[in-house]
Design a protein around this motif. Structure first.
Motif, PDB file in Angstrom:
ATOM      1  N   ARG A   1     -17.001  18.880   0.116  1.00 44.89           N
ATOM      2  CA  ARG A   1     -17.198  20.257   0.591  1.00 44.89           C
ATOM      3  C   ARG A   1     -17.731  21.124  -0.546  1.00 44.89           C
ATOM      4  O   ARG A   1     -18.665  21.918  -0.350  1.00 44.89           O
ATOM      5  CB  ARG A   1     -15.878  20.822   1.125  1.00 44.89           C
ATOM      6  N   GLU A   2     -17.160  20.962  -1.730  1.00 40.04           N
ATOM      7  CA  GLU A   2     -17.628  21.732  -2.888  1.00 40.04           C
ATOM      8  C   GLU A   2     -19.080  21.413  -3.235  1.00 40.04           C
ATOM      9  O   GLU A   2     -19.806  22.266  -3.741  1.00 40.04           O
ATOM     10  CB  GLU A   2     -16.732  21.423  -4.095  1.00 40.04           C
ATOM     11  N   GLN A   3     -19.516  20.184  -2.948  1.00 38.42           N
ATOM     12  CA  GLN A   3     -20.887  19.770  -3.240  1.00 38.42           C
ATOM     13  C   GLN A   3     -21.877  20.186  -2.151  1.00 38.42           C
ATOM     14  O   GLN A   3     -23.064  19.898  -2.258  1.00 38.42           O
ATOM     15  CB  GLN A   3     -20.933  18.249  -3.421  1.00 38.42           C
TER      16      GLN A   3
ATOM     17  N   ARG B   1     -13.904  17.497  -2.412  1.00 39.11           N
ATOM     18  CA  ARG B   1     -14.990  17.480  -3.395  1.00 39.11           C
ATOM     19  C   ARG B   1     -16.355  17.493  -2.705  1.00 39.11           C
ATOM     20  O   ARG B   1     -17.295  18.131  -3.179  1.00 39.11           O
ATOM     21  CB  ARG B   1     -14.854  16.254  -4.298  1.00 39.11           C
TER      22      ARG B   1
ATOM     23  N   GLY C   1     -21.390  22.392   3.395  1.00 38.16           N
ATOM     24  CA  GLY C   1     -20.145  22.726   2.706  1.00 38.16           C
ATOM     25  C   GLY C   1     -18.992  23.036   3.626  1.00 38.16           C
ATOM     26  O   GLY C   1     -18.071  23.751   3.234  1.00 38.16           O
TER      27      GLY C   1
END
Length: 515
Positions: free
Chosen positions: A189-191, A187, A31
């Protein structure tokens, strides 16, 4: 460190006895984005290739989730969730987006046939996750480079990649595509995807990175959180010295017209182009990808067909569609693709330096080796080429030094007009500063320079005047005082996008051509 996705420990690598990596250790956290910076030749690409299993290290190891990765086994790296997005993409151009996304893991119907509808539908779902508007049925050839790149990223992550290695992903895409790339990275990074991102651009490091790692001469010289370091400290770590005056001062241009282009109708574009450039002037060409900047430069030089108009250099007309006539008339072109259309990478510096003016160094078909070596050597010395000598193969030089070779080889003869297409693309920060110095010094000597660039700071800081192109035509002109306006980037975008420039926040000032 349970959130460490990939770890490199004490990596060593040498090629031909020359150390490329020396005891490099770093960790990529889930992340997060780690920016990998350094001059060309610092070892960044080698580090990425080792981490992705493409190259065996001489010493050290790579761990994924705490488990050692087999050396030199890209399939093992892939199975463990490592994917690399190289700078030179290699999609299957004549296949569709969905076919590229599912190659090697195709969906099939119960009867064993390819489930093309299912793959197209699933491709749309995958692209929608990242907010990317791409027709899954479109062939890859129809997409701009930036969208091809995003397809490669979606392909990797949808295939289970949890560690993404991105090698200068923004080097060949427009600013609008860069924004889309940033959104996709956000996105990911969020995953929880761990990313290693190489770039020469300080604004990208600042916009994306959680940490910054700097390599210099194969060694790791800096590894710090982005919030704990300044841009100057990053640059100093990269080049090992202070970088004073990144953009040199501009000298005032003369009054004499060096280049006049009148009614030049570039094949494939509906409207003709008129422009003039004075001796000592640097004219910037700005615009979005596909605006026609490269095509204009190539048409002026004669390597791209033009159907009407005149090109005049130093008061003398130059025959259109004839590069030899352009060279004789005192024009030089440094193309955007130095590897494909500039330098011959398998030839040495001396042979590359001789190419544009080979007849100058021959008598009755025989090369005058002494004269050739002397003149090419002097040209390379004038740009401070860093090499082992004229016999070194150009493909073994750093990107910045390759660009110097492509530029310097014209300096073995008289040049009135220098046409530069993306002169610092793929060039590190230290070499960029040197190339900027070369450009301004050539202009100061009386050479007229026309420079197409997608790098906004280059246009704003190096150009005496700028033309904004759209659809192969000039959409707007900006004088030097306009280029220093705080709202100039908004104005340039409005011209480039066909919007009303009068609604820009800052008042607009224009100059007539050749003032």
């Amino acid at each position: 460190m349970e959130d460490v996705a990939l770890e490199c420990r004490d990596l060593d690598k040498a090629f031909g006895g020359v150390p490329v990596l020396k005891g490099v250790s770093l960790a990529l956290e889930a992340g997060s984005v780690t920016a990998l910076a350094g001059e060309n030749g610092a070892g960044k690409s080698t580090l990425m290739k080792i981490a992705s299993g493409q190259v065996k290290p001489d010493g050290g190891r790579v761990l994924i989730g705490g488990e050692p990765l087999p050396h030199g086994d890209p399939q093992a790296a892939h199975r463990n969730g490592v994917a690399i997005i190289p700078q030179e993409l290699a999609p299957i151009m004549d296949m569709t987006v969905y076919e590229n996304l599912f190659i090697g893991r195709e969906l099939r119907t119960r009867t064993g046939l390819l489930d093309r509808r299912g793959m197209a539908r699933r491709a749309r779902e995958l692209l929608d996750v990242f907010g990317v508007e791409i027709d899954p049925q479109a062939t890859m050839r129809r997409l701009p480079v930036g969208l091809r790149q995003l397809v490669e990223i979606v392909k990797s992550t949808s295939g289970g990649a949890r560690i993404l290695l991105l090698d200068e992903p923004s080097s060949a895409i427009s600013e609008r595509e860069v924004e889309r790339l940033y959104a996709v990275i956000g996105r990911l990074r969020e995953q929880g995807v761990a990313m290693l991102y190489t770039t020469h651009k300080m604004e990208e490091i600042r916009a994306l990175a959680d940490r910054v790692v700097v390599l210099r001469d194969g060694g790791l010289v800096l590894d710090r959180p982005i919030g704990d370091i300044t841009d100057d400290e990053i640059v100093h770590a990269m080049i090992g010295r202070e970088l004073q005056g990144f953009f040199p001062d501009l000298h005032a241009p003369g009054d004499e017209i060096a280049l006049q282009v009148s009614g030049l109708h570039v094949s494939g574009y509906p409207r003709p182009v008129d422009l003039t450039v004075r001796r000592g002037e640097i004219l910037g060409l700005a615009g979005l990808v596909g605006a026609g900047r490269t095509e204009l430069l190539e048409a002026i030089f004669g390597v791209r067909r033009s159907t009407a108009g005149t090109v005049t250099v130093a008061g003398r007309p130059v025959r259109r569609n004839a590069p030899a006539a352009a060279i004789t008339g005192g024009m030089a072109l440094v193309p955007e693709d130095r590897k494909g259309a500039g330098a011959v990478l398998t030839m040495n510096v001396l042979d590359n330096g001789s190419l544009p003016r080979l007849s100058r160094f021959t008598v009755a078909g025989w090369l005058r080796q002494r004269s050739r070596g002397r003149q090419v050597g002097a040209a390379m010395e004038s740009v401070k080429l860093r090499s082992r000598g004229l016999s070194q193969q150009v493909g073994t030089l750093s990107g910045g030094n390759q660009q110097k070779v492509v530029l310097a080889r014209w300096l073995t003869g008289s040049v009135n007009v220098l046409l530069l297409d993306e002169p610092t693309r793929g060039v590190d920060v230290g070499a960029r500063s040197e190339i900027y110095r070369i450009i301004t010094e050539l202009a100061a000597s009386g050479m007229a320079v026309v420079m197409a660039s997608s790098d906004m700071p280059e246009i704003l800081s190096l150009a005496h005047r700028a033309l904004v192109m759209r659809g192969g035509a000039v959409a707007g002109e900006l004088a030097r005082e306009d280029l220093s306006s705080p709202h100039v980037q908004d104005l340039i975008f409005r011209y480039a996008a066909g919007l009303n420039p009068d609604s820009a926040p800052a008042p607009r000032h224009t100059e007539k051509e050749g003032r």
